[in-house]
Design a protein around this motif. Structure first.
Motif, PDB file in Angstrom:
ATOM      1  N   ASP A  12       0.768  -1.200   0.111  1.00  0.00           N
ATOM      2  CA  ASP A  12       0.112  -0.187  -0.156  1.00  0.00           C
ATOM      3  C   ASP A  12       0.925   1.417   0.003  1.00  0.00           C
ATOM      4  O   ASP A  12       0.080   2.273   0.280  1.00  0.00           O
ATOM      5  N   VAL A  13       2.101   1.183  -0.289  1.00  0.00           N
ATOM      6  CA  VAL A  13       2.922   2.321  -0.318  1.00  0.00           C
ATOM      7  C   VAL A  13       3.810   2.390  -1.670  1.00  0.00           C
ATOM      8  O   VAL A  13       3.798   1.222  -2.292  1.00  0.00           O
ATOM      9  N   GLU A  14       4.388   3.347  -1.919  1.00  0.00           N
ATOM     10  CA  GLU A  14       5.312   3.509  -3.194  1.00  0.00           C
ATOM     11  C   GLU A  14       6.206   2.437  -2.944  1.00  0.00           C
ATOM     12  O   GLU A  14       6.669   1.896  -1.936  1.00  0.00           O
ATOM     13  N   ARG A  15       7.224   2.278  -4.333  1.00  0.00           N
ATOM     14  CA  ARG A  15       8.292   1.346  -4.212  1.00  0.00           C
ATOM     15  C   ARG A  15       9.512   1.707  -3.521  1.00  0.00           C
ATOM     16  O   ARG A  15      10.063   2.810  -3.909  1.00  0.00           O
ATOM     17  N   LEU A  16       9.490   1.236  -2.391  1.00  0.00           N
ATOM     18  CA  LEU A  16      10.693   1.775  -1.453  1.00  0.00           C
ATOM     19  C   LEU A  16      11.988   1.686  -1.932  1.00  0.00           C
ATOM     20  O   LEU A  16      12.781   2.686  -1.622  1.00  0.00           O
ATOM     21  N   GLU A  17      12.246   0.793  -2.987  1.00  0.00           N
ATOM     22  CA  GLU A  17      13.720   0.664  -3.486  1.00  0.00           C
ATOM     23  C   GLU A  17      13.998   2.024  -4.348  1.00  0.00           C
ATOM     24  O   GLU A  17      15.095   2.047  -4.696  1.00  0.00           O
ATOM     25  N   ASP A  18      12.968   2.887  -4.519  1.00  0.00           N
ATOM     26  CA  ASP A  18      13.062   4.041  -5.267  1.00  0.00           C
ATOM     27  C   ASP A  18      13.633   5.358  -4.216  1.00  0.00           C
ATOM     28  O   ASP A  18      13.582   6.472  -4.668  1.00  0.00           O
ATOM     29  N   SER A  50       6.527   9.763  -9.058  1.00  0.00           N
ATOM     30  CA  SER A  50       6.044  10.726  -8.066  1.00  0.00           C
ATOM     31  C   SER A  50       5.416  10.195  -6.847  1.00  0.00           C
ATOM     32  O   SER A  50       4.815   9.166  -6.734  1.00  0.00           O
ATOM     33  N   THR A  51       5.513  11.171  -5.795  1.00  0.00           N
ATOM     34  CA  THR A  51       4.522  10.873  -4.654  1.00  0.00           C
ATOM     35  C   THR A  51       3.716  12.150  -4.728  1.00  0.00           C
ATOM     36  O   THR A  51       3.849  13.335  -4.924  1.00  0.00           O
ATOM     37  N   ILE A  52       2.277  11.902  -4.345  1.00  0.00           N
ATOM     38  CA  ILE A  52       1.237  13.161  -4.382  1.00  0.00           C
ATOM     39  C   ILE A  52       0.751  13.244  -2.955  1.00  0.00           C
ATOM     40  O   ILE A  52       0.418  12.176  -2.099  1.00  0.00           O
ATOM     41  N   TRP A  53       0.734  14.501  -2.368  1.00  0.00           N
ATOM     42  CA  TRP A  53       0.527  15.000  -0.955  1.00  0.00           C
ATOM     43  C   TRP A  53      -0.423  15.735  -0.876  1.00  0.00           C
ATOM     44  O   TRP A  53      -0.486  16.757  -1.640  1.00  0.00           O
ATOM     45  N   LEU A  54      -1.304  15.655   0.033  1.00  0.00           N
ATOM     46  CA  LEU A  54      -2.314  16.801   0.650  1.00  0.00           C
ATOM     47  C   LEU A  54      -1.561  17.508   1.549  1.00  0.00           C
ATOM     48  O   LEU A  54      -0.935  17.387   2.455  1.00  0.00           O
ATOM     49  N   ALA A  55      -1.823  18.990   1.071  1.00  0.00           N
ATOM     50  CA  ALA A  55      -1.068  19.985   1.929  1.00  0.00           C
ATOM     51  C   ALA A  55      -1.915  21.025   2.162  1.00  0.00           C
ATOM     52  O   ALA A  55      -2.864  21.375   1.430  1.00  0.00           O
ATOM     53  N   GLY A 193      -9.406  10.036   8.787  1.00  0.00           N
ATOM     54  CA  GLY A 193      -8.389   9.414   9.588  1.00  0.00           C
ATOM     55  C   GLY A 193      -7.105   9.757   9.645  1.00  0.00           C
ATOM     56  O   GLY A 193      -6.802  10.701   8.713  1.00  0.00           O
ATOM     57  N   ASN A 194      -6.252   9.755  10.686  1.00  0.00           N
ATOM     58  CA  ASN A 194      -4.898  10.142  10.790  1.00  0.00           C
ATOM     59  C   ASN A 194      -4.197   9.514   9.849  1.00  0.00           C
ATOM     60  O   ASN A 194      -4.365   8.176   9.584  1.00  0.00           O
ATOM     61  N   PRO A 195      -3.092   9.828   9.533  1.00  0.00           N
ATOM     62  CA  PRO A 195      -2.128   9.307   8.635  1.00  0.00           C
ATOM     63  C   PRO A 195      -1.591   8.022   9.266  1.00  0.00           C
ATOM     64  O   PRO A 195      -1.079   8.197  10.517  1.00  0.00           O
ATOM     65  N   ARG A 196      -1.387   6.994   8.530  1.00  0.00           N
ATOM     66  CA  ARG A 196      -0.996   5.610   9.140  1.00  0.00           C
ATOM     67  C   ARG A 196       0.698   5.799   8.887  1.00  0.00           C
ATOM     68  O   ARG A 196       0.852   5.933   7.706  1.00  0.00           O
ATOM     69  N   LYS A 197       1.364   5.389   9.815  1.00  0.00           N
ATOM     70  CA  LYS A 197       2.857   5.052   9.531  1.00  0.00           C
ATOM     71  C   LYS A 197       3.324   3.705   9.486  1.00  0.00           C
ATOM     72  O   LYS A 197       2.689   2.726  10.103  1.00  0.00           O
ATOM     73  N   VAL A 198       3.994   3.616   8.225  1.00  0.00           N
ATOM     74  CA  VAL A 198       4.474   1.952   7.972  1.00  0.00           C
ATOM     75  C   VAL A 198       6.026   2.336   8.142  1.00  0.00           C
ATOM     76  O   VAL A 198       6.629   2.996   7.265  1.00  0.00           O
ATOM     77  N   HIS A 215       9.301   6.391   7.921  1.00  0.00           N
ATOM     78  CA  HIS A 215       8.039   5.822   7.532  1.00  0.00           C
ATOM     79  C   HIS A 215       7.519   6.320   6.459  1.00  0.00           C
ATOM     80  O   HIS A 215       7.791   7.240   5.963  1.00  0.00           O
ATOM     81  N   ALA A 216       6.793   5.549   5.901  1.00  0.00           N
ATOM     82  CA  ALA A 216       6.135   5.378   4.610  1.00  0.00           C
ATOM     83  C   ALA A 216       4.562   5.564   5.051  1.00  0.00           C
ATOM     84  O   ALA A 216       4.096   5.328   6.014  1.00  0.00           O
ATOM     85  N   ILE A 217       3.915   6.469   4.088  1.00  0.00           N
ATOM     86  CA  ILE A 217       2.380   6.654   4.681  1.00  0.00           C
ATOM     87  C   ILE A 217       1.480   6.156   3.280  1.00  0.00           C
ATOM     88  O   ILE A 217       1.677   6.583   2.461  1.00  0.00           O
ATOM     89  N   PRO A 218       0.522   5.260   3.912  1.00  0.00           N
ATOM     90  CA  PRO A 218      -0.532   4.761   2.785  1.00  0.00           C
ATOM     91  C   PRO A 218      -1.417   6.148   2.506  1.00  0.00           C
ATOM     92  O   PRO A 218      -1.641   6.930   3.506  1.00  0.00           O
ATOM     93  N   PRO A 219      -2.002   6.156   1.430  1.00  0.00           N
ATOM     94  CA  PRO A 219      -2.769   7.039   1.031  1.00  0.00           C
ATOM     95  C   PRO A 219      -3.925   7.285   1.506  1.00  0.00           C
ATOM     96  O   PRO A 219      -4.549   6.071   2.331  1.00  0.00           O
ATOM     97  N   MET A 220      -4.670   8.391   1.870  1.00  0.00           N
ATOM     98  CA  MET A 220      -5.776   8.457   2.663  1.00  0.00           C
ATOM     99  C   MET A 220      -7.127   8.080   1.888  1.00  0.00           C
ATOM    100  O   MET A 220      -6.980   7.883   0.722  1.00  0.00           O
TER     101      MET A 220
END
Length: 431
Positions: A12-18, A50-55, A193-198, A215-220
């Motif tokens: 549920d998160v981006e490819r960590l190898e990147d 890319s990663t896309i964030w709510l700001a 929901g609060n951001p979940r940390k992986v 931590h990586a963050i799964p999308p909301m």
């Protein structure tokens, strides 16, 4: 020898190898950008580039999306230029409303390199995710027709501006969402929901920083099931691989294989890029209008996909048929499937007319949701068959598609009815 993984993978998160030099920027909740103007609140999504964030935009008191490109993609991407060209055009075109507005862009240095960031309007789920979250994997019939009209109008605008999208599929089609700028950050977390940390862990046990965050963050969860959407409005997104046709003599397509035109599958030069978009649009329309994808395989193997295409549309031009070295494993000489090739589909022909009945809308004229008696299925078959002509030069332009019987009699009226409901609702609120 295969390269060993640096990080333990996580779902549920981006490819960590990147998370390496040239890769993703190690973004965390609370990060600020552009001299403190934008504060990262949550994760919206991710892709290969890319990663896309709510700001929160502190200057204008609103929520925005921040699309942070990998350092590699930042060197080559013209996405900001493409969207700016589309936004600033003085061409009056109905399809312009389906282009995402670019609210700003900036660049910054990070531990993995120099990153470009695009600031955009907040959008909701992808059309693909909305279907996945629905118990029947379908939009209501009229909503599906409306999305079809919007897709065609949006692509018509792109082509009118001389732009080939090049990566058009349902994960790049977003659904507009309600504005929630008036929500405080605590109220936003209360609703979504609060951001979940992986936790990100390196295989060798050393610290993940500075190249990766802790931590990586799964999308909301900005999800709305397709079956509950009666008036969907779309945005055609992701122009990272789009290009100006006149300035790109030898383009490369990045369309996923299931949506790729056959000329790309056979590595022919893409000499008619807008015709490639037309094929891809046809595959998308079937997916939007029904329950299942047009071409179904157990893997995204080129040979399996081409076998599905032939089973749907018939034998291809001889130059492809004769050069397809693995053909005996997938198709008989008449174009039918080899027995046992696919455990999901029967080995006999499942041509386009059969697949239209298999969309999940009802298997008989009496139970079907489409206007069978009025000719809707026939008109849709005629349109899809034209859009997916094997020869690129034989496919219609998008403006010809807008004049087709299916679009004129069923898709556009659904979009017009949706707009009328929105106007009536808006007028009622004012009263």
């Amino acid at each position: 020898m295969a390269k060993e993984n640096v990080y333990h993978s996580q779902p549920d998160v981006e490819r960590l190898e990147d998370y390496i030099p040239g890769g993703y920027h190690p973004t965390i909740i609370g990060d600020t950008f552009s001299n403190g103007r934008y504060t990262v609140i949550h994760k919206l999504g991710f892709g290969g580039y890319s990663t896309i964030w709510l700001a929160r935009d502190q200057q204008h008191g609103r929520y925005v999306s921040l699309k942070i490109l990998t350092a590699r993609a930042s060197l080559e991407s013209h996405e900001g230029e493409i969207i700016t060209l589309l936004m600033n055009s003085d061409l009056y075109h109905t399809g312009k409303q389906f282009i995402p507005p670019l609210l700003g862009q900036f660049s910054f240095h990070g531990p993995n390199g120099y990153h470009s960031c695009l600031v955009g309007e907040l959008a909701g789920s992808t059309v693909a995710k909305s279907k996945e979250d629905s118990p029947n994997y379908m939009f209501p019939a009229d909503a599906a027709r409306s999305i079809a009209a919007q897709l065609i109008l949006g692509l018509s605008y792109l082509h009118a501006k001389g732009i080939c999208h090049g990566d058009l599929y349902l994960r790049n089609i977003l659904l507009r969402t309600s504005n929630f700028d008036d929500l405080s950050i605590p109220k936003l977390y209360e609703r979504f929901g609060n951001p979940r940390k992986v936790t990100i862990r390196r295989v060798d046990g050393s610290p993940s920083q500075p190249h990766a965050p802790l931590h990586a963050i799964p999308p909301m969860g900005l999800y709305t099931p397709a079956n509950e959407l009666y008036d969907p409005e779309i945005i055609i997104s992701d122009y990272g691989t789009s290009f100006l046709v006149a300035q790109t003599p030898s383009p490369t397509l990045y369309t996923p294989p299931l949506y790729s035109p056959p000329e790309d599958l056979f590595n022919e030069p893409i000499s008619h890029p807008t015709a490639a978009d037309i094929w891809t649009l046809g595959v998308n329309l079937y997916d939007v209008l029904g329950e299942r994808p047009l071409f179904e395989t157990l893997s995204w193997d080129r040979d399996e996909i081409f076998g599905e295409i032939i089973d749907t549309l018939g034998k291809p031009p001889l130059r492809w048929w004769n050069s397809w070295l693995d053909r005996p494993q997938f198709s008989k000489e008449d174009g039918s499937r080899i027995d046992g090739f696919d455990s999901i589909n029967p080995p006999a022909f499942r041509r386009l007319p059969r697949r239209l009945w298999d969309m999940g809308r009802g298997e008989t004229e009496q139970t079907c949701e489409w206007d069978v008696a009025g000719g809707e299925l026939r008109a849709l078959e005629d349109l899809l068959r034209a859009m997916m002509a094997f020869e690129p030069t034989e496919r219609p332009t998008v403006d010809q598609i807008l004049k087709s019987e299916y679009v004129v009699k069923w898709a556009m009226p659904a979009w017009e009815r949706q707009k009328a409901r929105k106007r009536a609702h808006s007028t009622g609120e004012k009263d």
